[in-house]
Design a protein around this motif. Structure first.
Motif, PDB file in Angstrom:
ATOM      1  N   UNK A  86      -6.061 -10.203   7.167  1.00 38.34           N
ATOM      2  CA  UNK A  86      -5.301  -9.037   6.710  1.00 38.34           C
ATOM      3  C   UNK A  86      -5.636  -7.798   7.532  1.00 38.34           C
ATOM      4  N   UNK A  87      -5.606  -7.977   8.849  1.00 33.10           N
ATOM      5  CA  UNK A  87      -5.874  -6.886   9.778  1.00 33.10           C
ATOM      6  C   UNK A  87      -4.713  -6.699  10.762  1.00 33.10           C
ATOM      7  N   UNK A  88      -3.563  -7.304  10.455  1.00 33.34           N
ATOM      8  CA  UNK A  88      -2.415  -7.208  11.358  1.00 33.34           C
ATOM      9  C   UNK A  88      -1.117  -7.117  10.567  1.00 33.34           C
ATOM     10  N   UNK A  89      -0.154  -6.441  11.120  1.00 31.35           N
ATOM     11  CA  UNK A  89       1.237  -6.235  10.672  1.00 31.35           C
ATOM     12  C   UNK A  89       1.401  -4.921   9.905  1.00 31.35           C
ATOM     13  N   UNK A  90       2.600  -4.401   9.994  1.00 32.38           N
ATOM     14  CA  UNK A  90       2.911  -3.167   9.278  1.00 32.38           C
ATOM     15  C   UNK A  90       2.887  -3.387   7.770  1.00 32.38           C
ATOM     16  N   UNK A  91       3.182  -4.601   7.319  1.00 34.18           N
ATOM     17  CA  UNK A  91       3.096  -4.897   5.883  1.00 34.18           C
ATOM     18  C   UNK A  91       1.650  -4.746   5.410  1.00 34.18           C
ATOM     19  N   UNK A  92       0.713  -5.262   6.179  1.00 32.96           N
ATOM     20  CA  UNK A  92      -0.705  -5.114   5.853  1.00 32.96           C
ATOM     21  C   UNK A  92      -1.095  -3.635   5.862  1.00 32.96           C
ATOM     22  N   UNK A  93      -0.614  -2.907   6.857  1.00 35.63           N
ATOM     23  CA  UNK A  93      -0.896  -1.471   6.942  1.00 35.63           C
ATOM     24  C   UNK A  93      -0.374  -0.746   5.704  1.00 35.63           C
ATOM     25  N   UNK A  94       0.849  -1.056   5.308  1.00 40.24           N
ATOM     26  CA  UNK A  94       1.431  -0.415   4.125  1.00 40.24           C
ATOM     27  C   UNK A  94       0.590  -0.697   2.887  1.00 40.24           C
ATOM     28  N   UNK A  95       0.107  -1.913   2.746  1.00 35.79           N
ATOM     29  CA  UNK A  95      -0.732  -2.278   1.603  1.00 35.79           C
ATOM     30  C   UNK A  95      -2.032  -1.494   1.621  1.00 35.79           C
ATOM     31  N   UNK A  96      -2.682  -1.441   2.785  1.00 32.68           N
ATOM     32  CA  UNK A  96      -3.951  -0.718   2.891  1.00 32.68           C
ATOM     33  C   UNK A  96      -3.764   0.776   2.603  1.00 32.68           C
ATOM     34  N   UNK A  97      -2.693   1.358   3.117  1.00 27.84           N
ATOM     35  CA  UNK A  97      -2.443   2.778   2.872  1.00 27.84           C
ATOM     36  C   UNK A  97      -2.135   3.041   1.401  1.00 27.84           C
ATOM     37  N   UNK A  99      -3.148   1.244  -1.150  1.00 22.83           N
ATOM     38  CA  UNK A  99      -4.403   1.078  -1.893  1.00 22.83           C
ATOM     39  C   UNK A  99      -5.313   2.294  -1.714  1.00 22.83           C
ATOM     40  N   UNK A 100      -5.367   2.830  -0.493  1.00 20.05           N
ATOM     41  CA  UNK A 100      -6.193   4.018  -0.237  1.00 20.05           C
ATOM     42  C   UNK A 100      -5.664   5.212  -1.031  1.00 20.05           C
ATOM     43  N   UNK A 101      -4.352   5.351  -1.106  1.00 21.95           N
ATOM     44  CA  UNK A 101      -3.754   6.449  -1.854  1.00 21.95           C
ATOM     45  C   UNK A 101      -4.057   6.322  -3.344  1.00 21.95           C
ATOM     46  N   UNK A 102      -3.889   5.124  -3.887  1.00 20.70           N
ATOM     47  CA  UNK A 102      -4.179   4.904  -5.311  1.00 20.70           C
ATOM     48  C   UNK A 102      -5.647   5.189  -5.596  1.00 20.70           C
ATOM     49  N   UNK A 103      -6.526   4.708  -4.731  1.00 23.39           N
ATOM     50  CA  UNK A 103      -7.967   4.944  -4.913  1.00 23.39           C
ATOM     51  C   UNK A 103      -8.269   6.446  -4.906  1.00 23.39           C
ATOM     52  N   UNK A 104      -7.657   7.174  -3.976  1.00 22.08           N
ATOM     53  CA  UNK A 104      -7.884   8.614  -3.878  1.00 22.08           C
ATOM     54  C   UNK A 104      -7.360   9.334  -5.120  1.00 22.08           C
ATOM     55  N   UNK A 105      -6.212   8.930  -5.600  1.00 26.59           N
ATOM     56  CA  UNK A 105      -5.637   9.559  -6.787  1.00 26.59           C
ATOM     57  C   UNK A 105      -6.531   9.315  -7.999  1.00 26.59           C
ATOM     58  N   UNK A 106      -7.089   8.106  -8.111  1.00 28.39           N
ATOM     59  CA  UNK A 106      -7.991   7.809  -9.227  1.00 28.39           C
ATOM     60  C   UNK A 106      -9.254   8.651  -9.163  1.00 28.39           C
ATOM     61  N   UNK A 125       5.434   5.769   8.737  1.00 27.25           N
ATOM     62  CA  UNK A 125       4.927   5.939   7.373  1.00 27.25           C
ATOM     63  C   UNK A 125       6.034   6.406   6.442  1.00 27.25           C
ATOM     64  N   UNK A 126       6.868   7.318   6.905  1.00 23.45           N
ATOM     65  CA  UNK A 126       7.978   7.786   6.077  1.00 23.45           C
ATOM     66  C   UNK A 126       8.911   6.631   5.744  1.00 23.45           C
ATOM     67  N   UNK A 127       9.173   5.747   6.718  1.00 19.09           N
ATOM     68  CA  UNK A 127      10.023   4.578   6.468  1.00 19.09           C
ATOM     69  C   UNK A 127       9.380   3.638   5.463  1.00 19.09           C
TER      70      UNK A 127
END
Length: 134
Positions: A86-97, A99-106, A125-127
């Protein structure tokens, strides 16, 4: 830029792009970077292959580009392992971002994470967040 804003590397997720343009023989160096062995970052690295200018000019859809990106990594002798990790593809990137956003909000619901990125990455990112990613 990341080292200036995040000297300890605790809040930075690095994105490597254009894996199709990596010189033959340099793949192992890239793998060392993606595996977090060169410059350690707490959030690690993701490698993505986005549409090139020709594909954009030819109106290649995001959906087709995502399919081609997945096939690229599936078929790449050196980078296919990054899919399982899980270190490749824009789908993986979207998931990681996400998750990072949810973690930060919490942790701190009144503050928002800061992203430093190129205009191209900003557009990507906007897309992703607007739903045109899929």
């Amino acid at each position: 830029m990341a080292q200036e804003m995040d000297p300890e590397g605790t809040r930075t997720l690095a994105i490597l792009t254009k894996p199709d343009l990596i010189d033959q023989g340099a793949e192992k160096n890239v793998l060392e970077i993606v595996h977090n062995r060169v410059i350690f970052l707490n959030m690690g690295y993701v490698i993505v292959k986005c549409r090139g200018q020709k594909q954009i000019d030819e109106n290649m859809s995001i959906t087709r580009a995502i399919d081609e990106e997945l096939e690229f990594f599936r078929n790449h002798e050196h980078f296919r392992s990054l899919l399982r990790e899980e270190k490749a593809t824009t789908k993986c990137l979207a998931t990681k971002l996400s998750n990072a956003l949810v973690k930060q909000i919490k942790v701190s619901p009144t503050t928002y994470p800061m992203f430093i990125c190129s205009p191209y990455t900003q557009c990507m990112l906007e897309n992703i967040w607007s739903g045109t990613y899929y």
